[in-house]
Design a protein around this motif. Structure first.
Motif, PDB file in Angstrom:
ATOM      1  N   GLU A  58      44.451  31.069  47.907  1.00 38.61           N
ATOM      2  CA  GLU A  58      45.890  31.134  47.681  1.00 38.61           C
ATOM      3  C   GLU A  58      46.307  32.498  47.157  1.00 38.61           C
ATOM      4  O   GLU A  58      47.352  33.042  47.555  1.00 38.61           O
ATOM      5  N   THR A  59      45.500  33.052  46.270  1.00 37.97           N
ATOM      6  CA  THR A  59      45.817  34.356  45.691  1.00 37.97           C
ATOM      7  C   THR A  59      45.785  35.451  46.749  1.00 37.97           C
ATOM      8  O   THR A  59      46.677  36.308  46.805  1.00 37.97           O
ATOM      9  N   THR A 116      49.067  37.536  48.024  1.00 35.17           N
ATOM     10  CA  THR A 116      49.021  38.996  47.991  1.00 35.17           C
ATOM     11  C   THR A 116      49.363  39.576  49.357  1.00 35.17           C
ATOM     12  O   THR A 116      50.135  40.540  49.473  1.00 35.17           O
ATOM     13  N   GLU A 117      48.810  38.971  50.399  1.00 36.94           N
ATOM     14  CA  GLU A 117      49.076  39.433  51.762  1.00 36.94           C
ATOM     15  C   GLU A 117      50.566  39.319  52.095  1.00 36.94           C
ATOM     16  O   GLU A 117      51.164  40.242  52.664  1.00 36.94           O
ATOM     17  N   ILE A 118      51.171  38.202  51.720  1.00 36.81           N
ATOM     18  CA  ILE A 118      52.598  38.001  51.984  1.00 36.81           C
ATOM     19  C   ILE A 118      53.427  39.036  51.236  1.00 36.81           C
ATOM     20  O   ILE A 118      54.350  39.646  51.799  1.00 36.81           O
ATOM     21  N   THR A 119      53.091  39.252  49.983  1.00 34.92           N
ATOM     22  CA  THR A 119      53.863  40.174  49.156  1.00 34.92           C
ATOM     23  C   THR A 119      53.744  41.599  49.652  1.00 34.92           C
ATOM     24  O   THR A 119      54.721  42.364  49.650  1.00 34.92           O
ATOM     25  N   LYS A 136      53.323  48.207  45.123  1.00 28.59           N
ATOM     26  CA  LYS A 136      51.981  47.778  44.710  1.00 28.59           C
ATOM     27  C   LYS A 136      52.050  46.321  44.295  1.00 28.59           C
ATOM     28  O   LYS A 136      53.079  45.831  43.844  1.00 28.59           O
ATOM     29  N   VAL A 137      50.936  45.608  44.465  1.00 27.01           N
ATOM     30  CA  VAL A 137      50.831  44.217  44.033  1.00 27.01           C
ATOM     31  C   VAL A 137      49.781  44.136  42.933  1.00 27.01           C
ATOM     32  O   VAL A 137      48.656  44.601  43.102  1.00 27.01           O
ATOM     33  N   VAL A 138      50.157  43.571  41.801  1.00 28.50           N
ATOM     34  CA  VAL A 138      49.235  43.385  40.686  1.00 28.50           C
ATOM     35  C   VAL A 138      49.084  41.899  40.435  1.00 28.50           C
ATOM     36  O   VAL A 138      50.067  41.194  40.189  1.00 28.50           O
ATOM     37  N   ARG A 139      47.858  41.420  40.483  1.00 30.17           N
ATOM     38  CA  ARG A 139      47.592  39.994  40.334  1.00 30.17           C
ATOM     39  C   ARG A 139      47.100  39.685  38.921  1.00 30.17           C
ATOM     40  O   ARG A 139      46.083  40.196  38.484  1.00 30.17           O
ATOM     41  N   VAL A 140      47.840  38.857  38.228  1.00 25.86           N
ATOM     42  CA  VAL A 140      47.442  38.390  36.903  1.00 25.86           C
ATOM     43  C   VAL A 140      47.255  36.884  37.056  1.00 25.86           C
ATOM     44  O   VAL A 140      48.040  36.074  36.588  1.00 25.86           O
ATOM     45  N   GLY A 165      44.533  45.815  30.276  1.00 21.53           N
ATOM     46  CA  GLY A 165      44.569  44.366  30.181  1.00 21.53           C
ATOM     47  C   GLY A 165      43.714  43.723  31.250  1.00 21.53           C
ATOM     48  O   GLY A 165      42.695  44.257  31.684  1.00 21.53           O
ATOM     49  N   ASN A 166      44.145  42.536  31.721  1.00 22.60           N
ATOM     50  CA  ASN A 166      43.360  41.767  32.687  1.00 22.60           C
ATOM     51  C   ASN A 166      43.985  41.741  34.065  1.00 22.60           C
ATOM     52  O   ASN A 166      43.654  40.912  34.888  1.00 22.60           O
ATOM     53  N   ALA A 167      44.927  42.636  34.333  1.00 19.25           N
ATOM     54  CA  ALA A 167      45.574  42.643  35.634  1.00 19.25           C
ATOM     55  C   ALA A 167      44.632  43.209  36.686  1.00 19.25           C
ATOM     56  O   ALA A 167      43.775  44.037  36.403  1.00 19.25           O
ATOM     57  N   THR A 168      44.805  42.748  37.902  1.00 19.55           N
ATOM     58  CA  THR A 168      44.025  43.251  39.029  1.00 19.55           C
ATOM     59  C   THR A 168      44.992  43.881  40.017  1.00 19.55           C
ATOM     60  O   THR A 168      45.858  43.197  40.549  1.00 19.55           O
ATOM     61  N   THR A 169      44.861  45.160  40.244  1.00 17.69           N
ATOM     62  CA  THR A 169      45.792  45.879  41.099  1.00 17.69           C
ATOM     63  C   THR A 169      45.352  45.822  42.550  1.00 17.69           C
ATOM     64  O   THR A 169      44.203  46.053  42.870  1.00 17.69           O
ATOM     65  N   SER A 170      46.311  45.495  43.426  1.00 18.05           N
ATOM     66  CA  SER A 170      46.060  45.478  44.857  1.00 18.05           C
ATOM     67  C   SER A 170      47.044  46.425  45.530  1.00 18.05           C
ATOM     68  O   SER A 170      48.176  46.034  45.803  1.00 18.05           O
ATOM     69  N   PRO A 171      46.669  47.685  45.756  1.00 22.07           N
ATOM     70  CA  PRO A 171      47.609  48.631  46.369  1.00 22.07           C
ATOM     71  C   PRO A 171      48.069  48.157  47.735  1.00 22.07           C
ATOM     72  O   PRO A 171      47.317  47.536  48.488  1.00 22.07           O
ATOM     73  N   VAL A 172      49.303  48.478  48.069  1.00 19.46           N
ATOM     74  CA  VAL A 172      49.826  48.133  49.392  1.00 19.46           C
ATOM     75  C   VAL A 172      49.196  49.057  50.429  1.00 19.46           C
ATOM     76  O   VAL A 172      49.099  50.256  50.220  1.00 19.46           O
ATOM     77  N   ARG A 173      48.791  48.475  51.529  1.00 18.21           N
ATOM     78  CA  ARG A 173      48.188  49.292  52.586  1.00 18.21           C
ATOM     79  C   ARG A 173      49.244  50.188  53.221  1.00 18.21           C
ATOM     80  O   ARG A 173      50.375  49.774  53.398  1.00 18.21           O
TER      81      ARG A 173
END
Length: 274
Positions: A177-178, A182-185, A193-197, A266-274
Motif C-alpha cells: 500500500e505504501t 507513493t507511486e500515485i503521489t 518530493k514524497v516523504v513517507r512517515v 527523524g524517522n521519515a523516508t524520502t522518496s524523490p520524484v522521478r
C-alpha cells in the motif's frame, strides 16, 4: 466522513477536499505562527474506518492541541510551524529563523505526554508565502482525491501533509500500500518530493485486525481494533498511560528504482520524484 453508496467523480471528490480545506486557506496569512493538523475535525465515520485505535485517535487530537499551545508560547516573527500527529508520532513542518528555534520546537513537542517520536522537518529560513500555501493545499486535495480514486489501496490509511511541494504520507499501511500510494503521489503535478512517515504492518496483521473489526461490529462494538504486529514494539515511556497498542516503528528506507533516496531527520523516508 460517513460512507455512502453514491458514486462521486474525481472532480467531485477533489472539490470536496478543497472545501474541507477552506477554513485553512482563510488562515494562511503570514502572521499565523502555527497550523494544527486537523485535530478538531475527526468525525464518527473517520473513527470507524481509521486503522488507529480509538485511544490513539484521541491521543493525537490532544497532542496537536497541546503542541499548538506550546509552540505559540515560544513563537516569534520568523516561526511558522505546522504540527501533525498520527498514532502518537508527530511531524513538524514549516520554517523557523534559526537552528536553535528548530531544536527548541522539537524539544517542546517531544515532552508532550503520549508523544512517542518526533519527525522534525522544519527548515531554517523564510516561511512559505501565501501562494506557496495555497499551492500546497491544492496539491493535498489532488493527492487525497487520487488516493480515493485508487481501487487497490485504502485511502484512509494515509494522512497527507504538503509543505512547499513536498508531500508527507503518514499512516499505518502494508508495504504494498505504501509503495502504491507513493507511486500515485509522484504522478501528481506540482509534487517535488514524497516523504513517507509510515508504520508498516504485514498483510496478515492487517487481515487479522479487519476480522476483529468485523466481529466487533457484529457484536455492536464501537471503534476499530488496533493494528499490531506479532513482533512487539516498545512505546515511549510517555505513552505508558494509554492502553492502546501501537504498530511497528516507521518503515526502513525504500530506495526508488533508478534514484537515490536520502534519509532526512527523524524517522521519515524520502522518496524523490522521478
Amino acid at each position: 466522513m460517513t460512507m455512502t453508496t453514491m458514486k462521486t467523480t474525481s472532480t467531485q471528490r477533489f472539490a470536496l477536499a478543497l472545501t474541507l480545506g477552506a477554513a485553512l486557506v482563510a488562515g494562511l496569512s503570514a502572521c499565523v505562527p502555527l497550523v494544527v493538523g486537523g485535530a478538531a475535525v475527526v468525525g464518527v465515520g473517520m473513527v470507524a474506518t481509521d486503522r488507529r485505535s480509538s485511544g490513539a485517535q484521541l491521543d493525537d487530537q490532544g497532542i496537536e492541541l497541546r503542541a499548538a499551545a506550546r509552540v505559540r508560547d515560544i513563537a516569534n516573527d520568523q516561526m511558522y510551524v505546522s504540527v501533525t500527529s498520527f498514532n502518537r508520532q508527530v511531524l513538524l513542518t514549516g520554517a523557523v529563523g534559526s537552528d536553535a528555534d528548530r531544536r527548541r520546537v522539537e524539544d517542546e513537542v517531544s515532552r508532550i505526554v503520549n508523544v512517542r517520536s518526533v519527525v522534525n522537518e522544519l527548515t531554517i529560513g523564510a516561511s512559505s508565502t501565501f501562494q506557496d500555501r495555497s499551492n500546497d493545499l491544492y496539491i493535498t486535495g489532488k493527492v487525497k482525491a487520487s488516493l480515493l480514486d485508487a481501487k487497490d489501496i485504502f485511502a484512509n490509511s494515509f494522512k497527507v501533509v504538503t509543505e512547499r511541494g513536498t508531500v508527507y504520507l503518514m499512516g499505518i499501511a502494508t508495504r504494498r500500500e505504501t509503495d502504491r500510494a507513493t507511486e500515485i503521489t509522484r504522478g501528481i503535478s506540482g509534487v517535488v518530493k514524497v516523504v513517507r512517515v509510515v508504520e508498516i504492518v504485514s498483510e496478515a496483521d492487517l487481515a487479522a485486525s479487519q476480522a476483529a473489526n468485523q466481529a466487533a461490529a457484529q457484536r455492536g462494538g464501537t471503534g476499530p481494533a488496533p493494528v499490531t504486529s506479532a513482533s512487539p514494539s516498545t512505546p515511549s515511556s510517555s505513552s505508558s498511560s494509554s492502553t492502546s497498542r501501537v504498530p511497528l516503528p516507521p518503515m526502513e528506507p525504500l530506495p526508488a528504482s533508478g534514484s537515490t533516496s536520502t534519509q532526512p531527520s527523524g524517522n521519515a523516508t524520502t522518496s524523490p520524484v522521478r
